[in-house]
Design a protein around this motif. Structure first.
Motif, PDB file in Angstrom:
ATOM      1  N   PRO A  68       6.259   5.933  -4.750  1.00 22.72           N
ATOM      2  CA  PRO A  68       5.357   5.741  -3.601  1.00 22.72           C
ATOM      3  C   PRO A  68       3.927   5.397  -4.016  1.00 22.72           C
ATOM      4  CG  PRO A  68       6.660   7.714  -3.297  1.00 22.72           C
ATOM      5  CD  PRO A  68       6.911   7.238  -4.704  1.00 22.72           C
ATOM      6  N   TRP A  71       3.908   1.807  -4.733  1.00 22.54           N
ATOM      7  CA  TRP A  71       4.070   1.068  -3.474  1.00 22.54           C
ATOM      8  C   TRP A  71       2.778   1.071  -2.659  1.00 22.54           C
ATOM      9  CZ3 TRP A  71       8.147  -1.707  -1.581  1.00 22.54           C
ATOM     10  CH2 TRP A  71       8.087  -2.064  -0.243  1.00 22.54           C
ATOM     11  N   TYR A  72       2.171   2.250  -2.509  1.00 22.40           N
ATOM     12  CA  TYR A  72       0.972   2.356  -1.667  1.00 22.40           C
ATOM     13  C   TYR A  72      -0.234   1.646  -2.260  1.00 22.40           C
ATOM     14  CZ  TYR A  72       3.374   5.771   1.246  1.00 22.40           C
ATOM     15  OH  TYR A  72       4.251   6.397   2.086  1.00 22.40           O
ATOM     16  N   THR A  73      -0.411   1.703  -3.576  1.00 12.77           N
ATOM     17  CA  THR A  73      -1.575   1.034  -4.159  1.00 12.77           C
ATOM     18  C   THR A  73      -1.437  -0.482  -4.136  1.00 12.77           C
ATOM     19  OG1 THR A  73      -0.691   1.238  -6.410  1.00 12.77           O
ATOM     20  CG2 THR A  73      -2.199   2.971  -5.642  1.00 12.77           C
ATOM     21  N   SER A  75      -0.104  -1.968  -1.404  1.00 10.54           N
ATOM     22  CA  SER A  75      -0.014  -2.304   0.017  1.00 10.54           C
ATOM     23  C   SER A  75      -1.371  -2.695   0.602  1.00 10.54           C
ATOM     24  CB  SER A  75       0.532  -1.106   0.787  1.00 10.54           C
ATOM     25  OG  SER A  75       0.410  -1.309   2.173  1.00 10.54           O
ATOM     26  N   ASP A  77      -1.872  -2.924   3.815  1.00 12.55           N
ATOM     27  CA  ASP A  77      -2.058  -2.056   4.972  1.00 12.55           C
ATOM     28  C   ASP A  77      -2.714  -0.733   4.594  1.00 12.55           C
ATOM     29  OD1 ASP A  77      -0.885  -3.934   6.627  1.00 12.55           O
ATOM     30  OD2 ASP A  77       1.115  -3.014   6.512  1.00 12.55           O
ATOM     31  N   VAL A  78      -2.387  -0.218   3.435  1.00 13.21           N
ATOM     32  CA  VAL A  78      -2.923   1.072   3.001  1.00 13.21           C
ATOM     33  C   VAL A  78      -4.254   0.905   2.277  1.00 13.21           C
ATOM     34  CG1 VAL A  78      -2.497   3.094   1.533  1.00 13.21           C
ATOM     35  CG2 VAL A  78      -0.626   2.087   2.851  1.00 13.21           C
ATOM     36  N   ARG A  83      -6.350  -3.209  -2.850  1.00 12.89           N
ATOM     37  CA  ARG A  83      -4.964  -3.141  -3.325  1.00 12.89           C
ATOM     38  C   ARG A  83      -4.850  -3.740  -4.728  1.00 12.89           C
ATOM     39  NH1 ARG A  83      -5.109  -7.565   0.029  1.00 12.89           N
ATOM     40  NH2 ARG A  83      -4.166  -9.471  -0.770  1.00 12.89           N
TER      41      ARG A  83
END
Length: 118
Positions: A68, A71-73, A75, A77-78, A83
């Protein structure tokens, strides 16, 4: 084993309370974190082997953290404009795959009794 259990209990309560906004009673948190440690000490009375088994058990969580995070870094959107770039995405995917593969190797070698060369 009990020391790592207390650290895990504290970290888990901070994450659940601060990040997930979930309130779990203290007795339930302690029960969930203490029972596995006591089972390990009961099944493996040798303290050194119990420590090895507890660390292998803790390693089960590594893929649930690193994947995760990767994935999040990456993204938009996040992370928005912060990013990861393409090179960092490739590096993180490679490092994640390596860590997960090494983790599975550790678990396999530990439970099959295969000794690593010195």
């Amino acid at each position: 084993s009990l020391a790592s259990t207390s650290v895990g209990a504290y970290a888990g309560s901070e994450i659940m309370g601060g990040l997930l906004h979930v309130r779990v009673p203290l007795w339930a948190r302690r029960l969930v974190t203490l029972i596995p440690a006591l089972i390990v000490l009961w099944v493996y009375p040798n303290p050194s082997w119990a420590l090895v088994i507890s660390q292998v058990a803790l390693s089960f969580g590594i893929p649930f953290a690193i994947i995760p995070l990767t994935w999040y870094t990456a993204s938009k959107d996040v992370m928005g404009d912060y990013r990861d770039g393409t090179a960092m995405k490739i590096a993180m995917a490679a490092v994640s795959a390596l860590i997960v593969a090494l983790n599975f190797a550790l678990i396999y070698l530990t439970f099959t009794g295969v000794d690593m060369p010195a």
